[in-house]
Motif scaffolding. Structure first.
Motif, short mmCIF file in Angstrom:
data_model
loop_
_atom_site.label_atom_id
_atom_site.label_comp_id
_atom_site.label_asym_id
_atom_site.label_seq_id
_atom_site.Cartn_x
_atom_site.Cartn_y
_atom_site.Cartn_z
N SER A 123 0.41 -1.34 0.06
CA SER A 123 0.12 -0.13 -0.05
C SER A 123 0.84 0.76 0.09
CB SER A 123 -0.59 -0.28 1.35
OG SER A 123 -0.05 0.32 1.98
N LYS A 124 0.18 1.81 -0.14
CA LYS A 124 0.68 3.50 -0.38
C LYS A 124 1.40 4.03 0.79
CE LYS A 124 0.76 8.80 -2.32
NZ LYS A 124 -0.12 8.79 -3.14
N GLU A 125 0.99 3.68 1.76
CA GLU A 125 1.03 4.50 3.13
C GLU A 125 2.26 3.38 4.03
OE1 GLU A 125 -1.88 3.08 2.06
OE2 GLU A 125 -2.97 5.12 2.35
N ILE A 126 2.36 2.04 3.67
CA ILE A 126 3.52 1.60 3.81
C ILE A 126 4.83 1.33 3.45
CG2 ILE A 126 3.79 -1.81 3.88
CD1 ILE A 126 2.10 -0.02 6.60
N PHE A 127 4.43 1.53 1.88
CA PHE A 127 5.63 2.10 1.45
C PHE A 127 5.80 2.69 1.78
CE2 PHE A 127 7.14 0.86 -3.34
CZ PHE A 127 7.67 2.05 -3.06
N PHE A 128 5.02 4.13 1.89
CA PHE A 128 6.28 5.45 1.90
C PHE A 128 6.98 5.39 3.85
CE2 PHE A 128 5.30 9.73 4.21
CZ PHE A 128 6.13 10.23 4.04
N SER A 129 6.10 4.58 4.54
CA SER A 129 6.48 4.09 5.68
C SER A 129 8.44 3.70 6.19
CB SER A 129 5.84 3.81 6.19
OG SER A 129 5.30 2.33 6.10
N LYS A 130 8.33 2.75 4.95
CA LYS A 130 8.85 1.48 4.49
C LYS A 130 10.03 2.60 3.74
CE LYS A 130 7.43 -2.96 4.57
NZ LYS A 130 7.21 -4.29 4.37
N LEU A 131 9.83 3.92 3.19
CA LEU A 131 10.85 3.73 2.80
C LEU A 131 11.33 5.03 3.57
CD1 LEU A 131 12.30 5.55 -0.37
CD2 LEU A 131 10.29 6.68 -0.56
N MET A 132 11.14 5.84 4.04
CA MET A 132 11.18 6.58 5.52
C MET A 132 11.79 5.83 6.40
SD MET A 132 9.94 9.69 4.85
CE MET A 132 9.96 10.73 5.85
N ALA A 133 11.45 4.99 7.17
CA ALA A 133 12.25 3.89 7.67
C ALA A 133 13.83 3.36 6.91
CB ALA A 133 12.39 2.67 8.11
N THR A 134 13.94 3.19 6.23
CA THR A 134 15.39 3.13 5.43
C THR A 134 16.21 4.13 5.23
OG1 THR A 134 13.89 1.39 3.76
CG2 THR A 134 16.22 1.78 3.67
N CYS A 135 15.20 5.75 4.47
CA CYS A 135 16.49 7.02 4.58
C CYS A 135 17.03 7.59 6.19
CB CYS A 135 15.34 7.77 4.48
SG CYS A 135 15.20 7.53 2.59
N GLU A 136 15.57 7.00 6.47
CA GLU A 136 16.38 7.42 8.36
C GLU A 136 17.60 6.31 8.74
OE1 GLU A 136 13.05 6.79 10.27
OE2 GLU A 136 11.77 9.05 9.98
N GLY A 137 17.72 4.89 9.45
CA GLY A 137 18.53 3.74 8.83
C GLY A 137 20.11 4.52 8.46
N LEU A 138 20.06 5.04 6.97
CA LEU A 138 21.08 5.49 6.41
C LEU A 138 22.10 6.67 7.17
CD1 LEU A 138 19.85 5.77 2.76
CD2 LEU A 138 21.05 3.57 3.50
N ILE A 139 21.16 7.73 7.17
CA ILE A 139 21.66 8.15 8.40
C ILE A 139 22.22 7.98 9.24
CG2 ILE A 139 21.02 10.85 9.82
CD1 ILE A 139 18.89 11.72 7.14
N ARG A 140 21.27 7.18 10.33
CA ARG A 140 22.07 6.66 10.96
C ARG A 140 22.80 6.02 11.38
NH1 ARG A 140 16.43 4.28 15.20
NH2 ARG A 140 15.49 6.23 14.50
N GLY A 141 23.20 5.08 10.24
CA GLY A 141 24.37 4.97 10.08
C GLY A 141 25.54 5.69 9.64
N GLU A 142 25.52 6.82 8.96
CA GLU A 142 26.00 7.39 8.73
C GLU A 142 26.83 8.29 10.16
OE1 GLU A 142 25.26 9.63 3.82
OE2 GLU A 142 24.27 9.85 6.49
N GLU A 143 25.89 8.51 11.04
CA GLU A 143 26.25 8.78 12.47
C GLU A 143 27.33 7.88 13.07
OE1 GLU A 143 22.37 9.97 13.82
OE2 GLU A 143 22.68 11.83 12.84
N GLN A 144 26.42 7.07 13.26
CA GLN A 144 27.67 5.66 13.87
C GLN A 144 28.62 5.81 13.23
OE1 GLN A 144 26.21 4.04 16.11
NE2 GLN A 144 27.99 2.44 16.81
N ALA A 145 28.82 5.89 12.27
CA ALA A 145 30.50 5.33 11.45
C ALA A 145 31.05 6.71 12.37
CB ALA A 145 30.04 5.60 10.29
#
Length: 261
Positions: A123-145
């Motif tokens: 669904s559009k809503e779930i797609f969006f929430s998972k996309l946002m979670a992925t982008c947030e994870g990328l940022i957190r990974g950069e910060e962890q580095a």
């Protein structure tokens, strides 16, 4: 030095992490894995006793790790183990993304793009929430580095299904790039992967032309076209597979995956 990695995000999971996730999953989707593994290796896996037989890390690695050159069916069977064991909810996606990016930074990778595919009927809503979670994870990974004195730039290329809803999902993401700065910053490409038999590249020509036109009209939200081709060609000769590789380049793909496997 910059390294452009052909990384499928969940394909980067260490065996230890996948085993831990699998043991915590109350309902693994065994049906995704069992048939594909039997077809590839001729062996039956018993889901009822899976963690009794393969719960020790060294045994689990025998199923998960590649030790041989093998055809695409073998690769897909092992990747299906990932799909079967993960729950693929927002929190898990965010955690996995962060861990993978941080671990790559410790290997002195300075730039990486990660491919990720959602369900074709999401669904559009779930797609969006998972996309946002992925982008947030990328940022957190950069910060962890940074905590470990490392620097990595992590980006996302969303894998689209070759058969259904790729135009719709592309439209959704272009719209979200206009509205959400985190998506605009992290999403850099669309990717076609998975089974290629039956999906001739030229059938995407009209779609590719639209993407290229959008890139020209809206350079701030331009997306690269990434295309897996020549990875699996059980239905054709190597000569025909080469023709598909050339066809993919001629219709506008920016980068090709495998070509030839």
């Amino acid at each position: 030095m910059y390294c452009d990695l052909h990384n499928h995000l969940y394909g980067c999971l260490p065996a230890e992490t996948l085993l831990r996730i699998g043991k915590s999953n109350p309902k693994p989707r065994w049906e995704i894995y069992l048939d594909s593994y039997e077809k590839a290796y001729g062996l039956k896996i018993r889901p009822q006793s899976f963690f009794e037989e393969y719960g020790r890390l060294e045994h689990f690695k025998s199923l998960y790790h590649f030790k041989e050159k093998s055809p695409f069916l073998h690769f897909q069977a092992k990747f299906n183990l990932i799909i079967a064991l993960v729950q693929f909810h927002e929190n898990e996606i965010r955690e996995v993304t962060q861990d993978v990016v941080a671990s790559h930074s410790l290997e002195d990778v300075s730039y990486a793009e990660y491919r990720l595919m959602f369900d074709k009927n999401e669904s559009k809503e779930i797609f969006f929430s998972k996309l946002m979670a992925t982008c947030e994870g990328l940022i957190r990974g950069e910060e962890q580095a940074k905590i470990h004195g490392k620097k990595i730039t992590a980006k996302l290329a969303m894998s689209l299904h070759r058969d259904l809803n790729f135009e719709k999902h592309y439209d959704w993401m272009k719209n979200w790039m206009e509205k959400e700065s985190i998506v605009k910053d992290k999403l850099v490409g669309i990717d076609f992967c998975h089974i290629e038999e039956g999906f001739r590249p030229r059938n995407k020509e009209i779609f590719f032309k639209q993407v290229l036109a959008d890139n020209k009209a809206e350079p701030n939200t331009a997306l690269s076209i990434l295309y897996h081709v020549g990875e699996s060609f059980r239905d054709k000769t190597p000569f025909s597979a080469v023709r598909w590789v050339i066809e993919s380049a001629n219709i506008g793909a920016h980068r090709l995956g495998h070509a030839l496997a």
